[in-house]
Design a protein around this motif. Structure first.
Motif, PDB file in Angstrom:
ATOM      1  N   ALA A 112       0.866  -1.170   0.000  1.00 22.20           N
ATOM      2  CA  ALA A 112       0.000   0.000   0.000  1.00 22.20           C
ATOM      3  C   ALA A 112       0.907   1.225   0.000  1.00 22.20           C
ATOM      4  CB  ALA A 112      -0.886  -0.005   1.234  1.00 22.20           C
ATOM      5  N   LEU A 113       0.670   2.142  -0.936  1.00 22.92           N
ATOM      6  CA  LEU A 113       1.419   3.390  -1.012  1.00 22.92           C
ATOM      7  C   LEU A 113       0.463   4.499  -0.575  1.00 22.92           C
ATOM      8  CD1 LEU A 113       2.841   2.716  -4.590  1.00 22.92           C
ATOM      9  CD2 LEU A 113       4.018   2.302  -2.422  1.00 22.92           C
ATOM     10  N   ILE A 114       0.727   5.081   0.556  1.00 25.14           N
ATOM     11  CA  ILE A 114      -0.226   6.048   1.116  1.00 25.14           C
ATOM     12  C   ILE A 114       0.463   7.393   1.327  1.00 25.14           C
ATOM     13  CG2 ILE A 114      -1.820   6.532   3.011  1.00 25.14           C
ATOM     14  CD1 ILE A 114      -1.880   3.503   3.563  1.00 25.14           C
ATOM     15  N   GLU A 115      -0.038   8.404   0.634  1.00 27.88           N
ATOM     16  CA  GLU A 115       0.514   9.741   0.848  1.00 27.88           C
ATOM     17  C   GLU A 115      -0.096  10.360   2.102  1.00 27.88           C
ATOM     18  OE1 GLU A 115      -0.370  12.803  -2.045  1.00 27.88           O
ATOM     19  OE2 GLU A 115       1.277  14.052  -1.316  1.00 27.88           O
ATOM     20  N   HIS A 116       0.759  10.912   2.941  1.00 24.85           N
ATOM     21  CA  HIS A 116       0.289  11.650   4.118  1.00 24.85           C
ATOM     22  C   HIS A 116       0.576  13.124   3.838  1.00 24.85           C
ATOM     23  CE1 HIS A 116       0.027   8.113   7.053  1.00 24.85           C
ATOM     24  NE2 HIS A 116       0.466   7.591   5.919  1.00 24.85           N
ATOM     25  N   PRO A 117      -0.421  13.873   3.376  1.00 25.56           N
ATOM     26  CA  PRO A 117      -0.151  15.237   2.910  1.00 25.56           C
ATOM     27  C   PRO A 117      -0.208  16.279   4.025  1.00 25.56           C
ATOM     28  CG  PRO A 117      -2.434  14.706   2.492  1.00 25.56           C
ATOM     29  CD  PRO A 117      -1.839  13.519   3.213  1.00 25.56           C
ATOM     30  N   PHE A 118       0.261  17.456   3.707  1.00 22.84           N
ATOM     31  CA  PHE A 118       0.061  18.679   4.513  1.00 22.84           C
ATOM     32  C   PHE A 118       0.610  18.585   5.921  1.00 22.84           C
ATOM     33  CE2 PHE A 118      -3.937  18.402   1.774  1.00 22.84           C
ATOM     34  CZ  PHE A 118      -3.347  19.072   0.718  1.00 22.84           C
ATOM     35  N   GLN A 119       1.667  17.806   6.110  1.00 24.43           N
ATOM     36  CA  GLN A 119       2.290  17.791   7.433  1.00 24.43           C
ATOM     37  C   GLN A 119       3.274  18.948   7.546  1.00 24.43           C
ATOM     38  OE1 GLN A 119       3.115  13.488   8.920  1.00 24.43           O
ATOM     39  NE2 GLN A 119       3.283  13.415   6.711  1.00 24.43           N
ATOM     40  N   GLY A 120       3.654  19.259   8.769  1.00 21.30           N
ATOM     41  CA  GLY A 120       4.631  20.321   8.992  1.00 21.30           C
ATOM     42  C   GLY A 120       6.035  19.735   9.025  1.00 21.30           C
ATOM     43  N   TYR A 121       6.967  20.422   8.368  1.00 19.57           N
ATOM     44  CA  TYR A 121       8.368  19.998   8.390  1.00 19.57           C
ATOM     45  C   TYR A 121       9.235  21.203   8.736  1.00 19.57           C
ATOM     46  CZ  TYR A 121       6.653  15.919   5.878  1.00 19.57           C
ATOM     47  OH  TYR A 121       5.959  14.793   5.516  1.00 19.57           O
ATOM     48  N   LEU A 122      10.068  21.037   9.746  1.00 15.80           N
ATOM     49  CA  LEU A 122      10.990  22.099  10.119  1.00 15.80           C
ATOM     50  C   LEU A 122      12.407  21.556  10.032  1.00 15.80           C
ATOM     51  CD1 LEU A 122       9.215  23.352  13.387  1.00 15.80           C
ATOM     52  CD2 LEU A 122       8.924  24.235  11.064  1.00 15.80           C
ATOM     53  N   ASN A 123      13.291  22.366   9.515  1.00 22.09           N
ATOM     54  CA  ASN A 123      14.706  22.017   9.503  1.00 22.09           C
ATOM     55  C   ASN A 123      15.382  22.816  10.604  1.00 22.09           C
ATOM     56  OD1 ASN A 123      17.646  22.622   8.567  1.00 22.09           O
ATOM     57  ND2 ASN A 123      17.044  20.838   7.380  1.00 22.09           N
ATOM     58  N   LEU A 124      16.089  22.104  11.476  1.00 16.88           N
ATOM     59  CA  LEU A 124      16.737  22.776  12.613  1.00 16.88           C
ATOM     60  C   LEU A 124      18.232  22.515  12.572  1.00 16.88           C
ATOM     61  CD1 LEU A 124      16.670  24.263  15.358  1.00 16.88           C
ATOM     62  CD2 LEU A 124      16.250  22.048  16.437  1.00 16.88           C
ATOM     63  N   ARG A 125      19.006  23.587  12.664  1.00 19.33           N
ATOM     64  CA  ARG A 125      20.460  23.439  12.721  1.00 19.33           C
ATOM     65  C   ARG A 125      20.979  24.217  13.914  1.00 19.33           C
ATOM     66  NH1 ARG A 125      23.592  23.263   7.154  1.00 19.33           N
ATOM     67  NH2 ARG A 125      24.964  22.264   8.655  1.00 19.33           N
ATOM     68  N   LEU A 126      21.825  23.553  14.676  1.00 19.54           N
ATOM     69  CA  LEU A 126      22.478  24.216  15.798  1.00 19.54           C
ATOM     70  C   LEU A 126      23.709  23.412  16.202  1.00 19.54           C
ATOM     71  CD1 LEU A 126      21.580  22.285  18.360  1.00 19.54           C
ATOM     72  CD2 LEU A 126      19.535  23.670  18.302  1.00 19.54           C
ATOM     73  N   ASP A 127      24.521  24.037  17.047  1.00 16.98           N
ATOM     74  CA  ASP A 127      25.761  23.404  17.494  1.00 16.98           C
ATOM     75  C   ASP A 127      25.436  22.327  18.533  1.00 16.98           C
ATOM     76  OD1 ASP A 127      28.180  22.649  18.454  1.00 16.98           O
ATOM     77  OD2 ASP A 127      28.769  24.620  19.210  1.00 16.98           O
ATOM     78  N   PRO A 128      25.687  21.044  18.208  1.00 19.70           N
ATOM     79  CA  PRO A 128      25.313  19.977  19.147  1.00 19.70           C
ATOM     80  C   PRO A 128      26.134  20.010  20.436  1.00 19.70           C
ATOM     81  CG  PRO A 128      26.604  19.071  17.339  1.00 19.70           C
ATOM     82  CD  PRO A 128      26.360  20.524  17.013  1.00 19.70           C
ATOM     83  N   ALA A 129      27.243  20.720  20.416  1.00 25.10           N
ATOM     84  CA  ALA A 129      28.073  20.786  21.623  1.00 25.10           C
ATOM     85  C   ALA A 129      27.535  21.802  22.626  1.00 25.10           C
ATOM     86  CB  ALA A 129      29.519  21.141  21.249  1.00 25.10           C
ATOM     87  N   ASN A 130      26.561  22.590  22.208  1.00 22.51           N
ATOM     88  CA  ASN A 130      26.001  23.607  23.087  1.00 22.51           C
ATOM     89  C   ASN A 130      24.860  23.018  23.915  1.00 22.51           C
ATOM     90  OD1 ASN A 130      24.577  25.783  24.205  1.00 22.51           O
ATOM     91  ND2 ASN A 130      25.232  27.165  22.558  1.00 22.51           N
ATOM     92  N   ASP A 131      25.163  22.676  25.177  1.00 19.87           N
ATOM     93  CA  ASP A 131      24.172  22.002  26.019  1.00 19.87           C
ATOM     94  C   ASP A 131      22.979  22.894  26.338  1.00 19.87           C
ATOM     95  OD1 ASP A 131      25.692  19.743  26.062  1.00 19.87           O
ATOM     96  OD2 ASP A 131      26.775  20.301  27.891  1.00 19.87           O
TER      97      ASP A 131
END
Ligand SMILES: [Zn+2]
Lengths: 204, 98
Positions: free
Chosen positions: A28-47
């Motif tokens: 079954a190929l099911i499209e799940h449309p209209f979801q929210g996608y955010l791209n997040l970038r940050l320094d992983p060493a910064n606790d």
């Protein structure tokens, strides 16, 4: 003159196409449309940043490459050592975006709303792995690619993000850029020709 | 078909990677001070190593990160990969950054 414009799912053009269904339909190929996608970038060493994000999402950003994390109404995918994809149920709901922006403030980061830039095809069924494997070079077996893992790879020459949604090897989420989506779906239908397929869309 | 080990994603098929040429070529700090020949050397002239070669790769079909690799240009065998800023394998082997 004003009017409302109806939202159109990325793969809407396939709705009227013939479905290859028989009693043995393998995927079954099911499209799940209209979801929210955010791209997040940050320094992983910064606790401090990591803690602030974990507060908002309800889960820490995965530090191990190619892992996912389930937060409060958000799924996090590792994309790079300083980059993650956040998936939320609706592209119209900016709650997570607003909360993250507030929490990260002036700290060095990049938070980008990329909803509408990609779509999500769930590939499920006993032949799911066999169908996907025709287009990718990564090993999809649940022993090495269980739930909680994800992988960015190339499928039929398109960049995709794949994540298994169970440990049985028969259910995968595929995320693809919208301009490649009809090519990828066309490929999947072709790859599923021998086992049969059904294409549908998850209702809102 | 080569398998290449991304320092983050692990072993993946060669088709997921793009080649980025010789590694450890440092951009001149004072480009204005260079003559044409020196600038040409920096831009165009490479060691064309036969044997162990330090070179750049990018996991373009995966995590999209650049890294360095030591590869034997005769056998194509990869001797190791390392992230930018890391020393890498075989520091004293031929081809190591001076
Ligand atoms: Zn990688």
């Amino acid at each position: 003159m004003t009017g409302t414009v109806e939202k159109r799912a990325v793969l809407a053009a396939f709705d009227d196409e013939e479905q290859l269904v028989d009693e043995h339909a393998g995927v079954a190929l099911i499209e799940h449309p209209f979801q929210g996608y955010l791209n997040l970038r940050l320094d992983p060493a910064n606790d401090v940043l990591g803690g602030a994000v974990a507060n908002v999402l309800g889960v820490a950003l995965p530090a191990v490459p190619n892992r996912t994390a389930q937060g409060d109404g958000v799924v996090v995918y590792w994309l790079g050592p300083d980059e993650w994809l956040l998936r939320t149920p609706s592209e119209d709901d900016m709650t997570v975006f607003g909360a993250l922006s507030g929490a990260l403030g002036d700290h060095w980061h990049a938070l980008t709303d990329i909803s509408g830039g990609m779509t999500h095809i769930a590939v499920g069924g006993e032949a799911a792995a066999a169908v996907l494997a025709q287009g990718v070079t990564i090993d999809l077996h649940p022993k090495v690619f269980p739930a909680g893992h994800c992988a960015q790879t190339v499928m039929a020459r398109s960049n995709v993000l794949i994540a298994p949604t169970g440990d049985a090897g028969n259910a995968f989420d595929v995320f693809v850029r919208r301009s490649f989506a009809d090519h990828v779906l066309t490929f999947l239908r072709d790859a599923a020709h021998d086992v049969g397929y059904r294409f549908s869309r998850k209702a809102l | 078909m080569l398998k290449i080990k991304c320092p983050w994603c692990g072993e993946r098929d060669q088709s997921e990677f793009s080649y980025g040429g010789e590694a450890h070529i440092v951009r001149p700090a004072e480009p204005d001070e260079l003559g044409d020949e020196q600038w040409g050397d920096y831009l165009f002239f490479r060691t064309n190593t036969k044997g162990l070669h330090r070179e750049q790769w990018v996991h373009s079909g995966g995590c999209r990160r650049w890294f360095n690799a030591v590869r034997d240009t005769v056998s194509y065998r990869f001797h190791g990969v390392y992230r930018h800023g890391e020393e890498g394998p075989g520091k004293d082997e031929p081809g190591s950054p001076s």
